[in-house]
Design a protein around this motif. Structure first.
Motif, PDB file in Angstrom:
ATOM      1  N   ALA A  81      -9.240  -8.921  26.776  1.00  0.00           N
ATOM      2  CA  ALA A  81     -10.056  -9.447  25.682  1.00  0.00           C
ATOM      3  C   ALA A  81      -9.359 -10.557  24.905  1.00  0.00           C
ATOM      4  CB  ALA A  81     -10.433  -8.309  24.731  1.00  0.00           C
ATOM      5  N   LEU A  82      -8.080 -10.790  25.178  1.00  0.00           N
ATOM      6  CA  LEU A  82      -7.325 -11.808  24.456  1.00  0.00           C
ATOM      7  C   LEU A  82      -7.419 -13.155  25.155  1.00  0.00           C
ATOM      8  CD1 LEU A  82      -4.121  -9.724  23.632  1.00  0.00           C
ATOM      9  CD2 LEU A  82      -6.107 -10.156  22.156  1.00  0.00           C
ATOM     10  N   PRO A  83      -7.225 -14.257  24.411  1.00  0.00           N
ATOM     11  CA  PRO A  83      -7.271 -15.587  25.026  1.00  0.00           C
ATOM     12  C   PRO A  83      -6.225 -15.721  26.135  1.00  0.00           C
ATOM     13  CG  PRO A  83      -7.338 -15.750  22.624  1.00  0.00           C
ATOM     14  CD  PRO A  83      -7.012 -14.327  22.941  1.00  0.00           C
ATOM     15  N   GLN A  84      -6.658 -16.138  27.286  1.00  0.00           N
ATOM     16  CA  GLN A  84      -5.770 -16.304  28.440  1.00  0.00           C
ATOM     17  C   GLN A  84      -5.242 -17.733  28.489  1.00  0.00           C
ATOM     18  OE1 GLN A  84      -5.494 -13.341  30.589  1.00  0.00           O
ATOM     19  NE2 GLN A  84      -6.540 -12.511  28.776  1.00  0.00           N
ATOM     20  N   LEU A 117       0.933 -15.141  22.985  1.00  0.00           N
ATOM     21  CA  LEU A 117       2.004 -14.156  22.929  1.00  0.00           C
ATOM     22  C   LEU A 117       1.422 -12.785  22.613  1.00  0.00           C
ATOM     23  CD1 LEU A 117       5.054 -13.396  22.821  1.00  0.00           C
ATOM     24  CD2 LEU A 117       4.966 -13.938  20.371  1.00  0.00           C
ATOM     25  N   VAL A 118       1.817 -11.786  23.409  1.00  0.00           N
ATOM     26  CA  VAL A 118       1.402 -10.405  23.176  1.00  0.00           C
ATOM     27  C   VAL A 118       2.650  -9.534  23.147  1.00  0.00           C
ATOM     28  CG1 VAL A 118      -0.001  -8.460  23.943  1.00  0.00           C
ATOM     29  CG2 VAL A 118      -0.762 -10.817  24.424  1.00  0.00           C
ATOM     30  N   VAL A 119       2.989  -9.027  21.983  1.00  0.00           N
ATOM     31  CA  VAL A 119       4.088  -8.071  21.843  1.00  0.00           C
ATOM     32  C   VAL A 119       3.475  -6.676  21.946  1.00  0.00           C
ATOM     33  CG1 VAL A 119       5.923  -7.188  20.359  1.00  0.00           C
ATOM     34  CG2 VAL A 119       5.401  -9.648  20.387  1.00  0.00           C
ATOM     35  N   PHE A 120       4.013  -5.839  22.825  1.00  0.00           N
ATOM     36  CA  PHE A 120       3.429  -4.513  22.987  1.00  0.00           C
ATOM     37  C   PHE A 120       4.515  -3.465  23.230  1.00  0.00           C
ATOM     38  CE2 PHE A 120       3.820  -5.972  27.343  1.00  0.00           C
ATOM     39  CZ  PHE A 120       4.021  -4.833  28.110  1.00  0.00           C
ATOM     40  N   HIS A 121       4.114  -2.196  23.053  1.00  0.00           N
ATOM     41  CA  HIS A 121       5.033  -1.078  23.274  1.00  0.00           C
ATOM     42  C   HIS A 121       4.219   0.184  23.466  1.00  0.00           C
ATOM     43  CE1 HIS A 121       4.416  -0.117  18.950  1.00  0.00           C
ATOM     44  NE2 HIS A 121       4.474  -1.434  18.806  1.00  0.00           N
ATOM     45  N   SER A 122       4.766   1.118  24.247  1.00  0.00           N
ATOM     46  CA  SER A 122       4.108   2.392  24.540  1.00  0.00           C
ATOM     47  C   SER A 122       5.123   3.532  24.427  1.00  0.00           C
ATOM     48  CB  SER A 122       3.514   2.395  25.953  1.00  0.00           C
ATOM     49  OG  SER A 122       2.453   1.465  26.066  1.00  0.00           O
ATOM     50  N   PRO A 135       3.497 -15.325  15.871  1.00  0.00           N
ATOM     51  CA  PRO A 135       2.206 -15.790  16.359  1.00  0.00           C
ATOM     52  C   PRO A 135       1.724 -14.874  17.476  1.00  0.00           C
ATOM     53  CG  PRO A 135       3.967 -17.139  17.249  1.00  0.00           C
ATOM     54  CD  PRO A 135       4.605 -16.214  16.253  1.00  0.00           C
ATOM     55  N   GLY A 136       0.423 -14.864  17.727  1.00  0.00           N
ATOM     56  CA  GLY A 136      -0.085 -14.061  18.825  1.00  0.00           C
ATOM     57  C   GLY A 136      -0.606 -12.722  18.366  1.00  0.00           C
ATOM     58  N   HIS A 137      -0.429 -11.689  19.211  1.00  0.00           N
ATOM     59  CA  HIS A 137      -1.029 -10.379  18.963  1.00  0.00           C
ATOM     60  C   HIS A 137      -0.012  -9.269  19.205  1.00  0.00           C
ATOM     61  CE1 HIS A 137      -5.122 -11.937  18.484  1.00  0.00           C
ATOM     62  NE2 HIS A 137      -4.812 -12.788  19.434  1.00  0.00           N
ATOM     63  N   TRP A 138      -0.352  -8.094  18.651  1.00  0.00           N
ATOM     64  CA  TRP A 138       0.515  -6.913  18.716  1.00  0.00           C
ATOM     65  C   TRP A 138      -0.314  -5.730  19.209  1.00  0.00           C
ATOM     66  CZ3 TRP A 138       1.640  -3.781  13.688  1.00  0.00           C
ATOM     67  CH2 TRP A 138       2.405  -2.641  13.994  1.00  0.00           C
ATOM     68  N   ILE A 139       0.112  -5.139  20.341  1.00  0.00           N
ATOM     69  CA  ILE A 139      -0.540  -3.950  20.876  1.00  0.00           C
ATOM     70  C   ILE A 139       0.431  -2.783  20.774  1.00  0.00           C
ATOM     71  CG2 ILE A 139      -1.579  -2.851  22.896  1.00  0.00           C
ATOM     72  CD1 ILE A 139      -2.354  -5.594  23.934  1.00  0.00           C
ATOM     73  N   ALA A 140       0.000  -1.726  20.085  1.00  0.00           N
ATOM     74  CA  ALA A 140       0.798  -0.504  19.953  1.00  0.00           C
ATOM     75  C   ALA A 140       0.085   0.632  20.670  1.00  0.00           C
ATOM     76  CB  ALA A 140       0.999  -0.163  18.484  1.00  0.00           C
TER      77      ALA A 140
END
Length: 311
Positions: A106-109, A234-239, A261-266
């Motif tokens: 769903a994020l800009p590619q 930029l997508v910063v993520f962690h699981s 900048p960008g997005h954060w997925i937790a």
């Protein structure tokens, strides 16, 4: 929580219905004063079931029979304690990509992926794996990551990833037999499908290694993020990572990542990050909260085997 409560909670909420071996073993530990006393000599962060059981498996000890586990652990405690003190739970479950995929799409590619607590980086390749959401396939190849979606239309495509990097206090190398053995030891005994998936995902990573940086999730994140290409999102993520991190550092991390900048997925347990409101989870089993930029979106199972979208 007391040590007994930690092991009972693990048995009831994490292992129940997923690993009969670990459910039985965790309950046995709660009734074993000798093992409780040994565990009490460890720092609180080192008392967790996954870490203890993984270390015993790594050393070749038995986990199927609680009595044999007791005898082995007591007899070999100096070695087990030393391994436990130097290791952390670094479960690198590629299956978690299945619950990240709907958000990534769903994020800009294109995307520049940066995983915090990346371990060996297996979750940095959501565009290289195949998926099956119920009966709906996405992509092709090996491994195939199965996920049961609820209240969510299955994804129809793979994301476009042009840069991938990971940050970890102790990055693992899938081409190192010792590191791969530790990843294998962290997989629960009955999960032969996850063991096969580890090998297949490791082959993908070995063929095109990511940038893995040894560093702290607060102090070293901005510099690594600055290396991402400017024409990618930029997508910063962690699981299942932040439960290792003390509360003040979690808050500092959240402040740092929000400033990028960008997005954060937790994708973390519900008590790890603060949320104003959450719906009731779909059952008694432990679920993570999948969130984008601090907004909770779905309940997920810890190995990526199910996702329940908030309605």
């Amino acid at each position: 929580m007391t040590i007994a409560a930690i092991y009972a909670d693990f048995a009831a909420r994490e292992a129940h219905g997923v690993s009969p071996t670990y459910e039985r073993l965790a309950y046995a530990v709660t009734r074993d004063p000798e093992l409780m006393a040994l565990l009490a000599g460890l720092p609180p962060a080192k008392r967790q079931p996954n870490l203890l059981f993984g270390v015993v498996r790594l050393l070749g000890g038995p986990v199927e029979d609680p009595a044999a586990f007791h005898d082995y652990t007591v007899a070999n405690w100096p070695v087990i304690e030393a391994e436990t003190r130097t290791r952390t739970t670094q479960t690198n479950e590629a299956g978690r990509c299945a619950v990240l995929l709907p958000v990534l799409n769903a994020l800009p590619q294109p995307l520049a992926l940066l995983e915090v607590g990346a371990s060996a980086g297996l979750c940095l390749y959501p565009d290289r794996y195949a998926y099956r959401y119920g009966d709906h396939p996405v992509g092709s190849g090996d491994p195939v990551l199965a996920c049961t979606p609820t209240d969510l239309a299955p994804p129809t495509r793979l994301p476009q990833v042009v840069w991938r990097a990971g940050l970890d206090l102790n990055p693992l190398d899938v081409t190192d037999p010792a590191d791969l053995a530790w990843l294998d030891a962290l997989i629960w005994p009955e999960h032969t499908h996850r063991r096969a998936r580890l090998r297949a995902a490791a082959a993908v990573v070995a063929a095109d290694p990511p940038l893995l940086v040894r560093g702290d999730l607060v102090d070293d994140l901005p510099a690594l993020a600055a290396q991402s290409p400017p024409d990618a999102t930029l997508v910063v993520f962690h699981s299942s990572v932040l439960y290792h991190v003390p509360m003040p550092r979690r808050a500092a991390f959240a402040e740092t990542v929000r400033g990028l900048p960008g997005h954060w997925i937790a994708n973390e347990a519900p008590d790890v990050l603060p949320y104003d409101t959450l719906p009731a989870p779909p059952g008694e089993a432990l679920h993570n909260v999948l969130a984008l930029d601090g907004r909770p979106l779905a309940w997920t199972r810890s190995h990526g085997q199910a996702i329940t979208w908030f309605t």
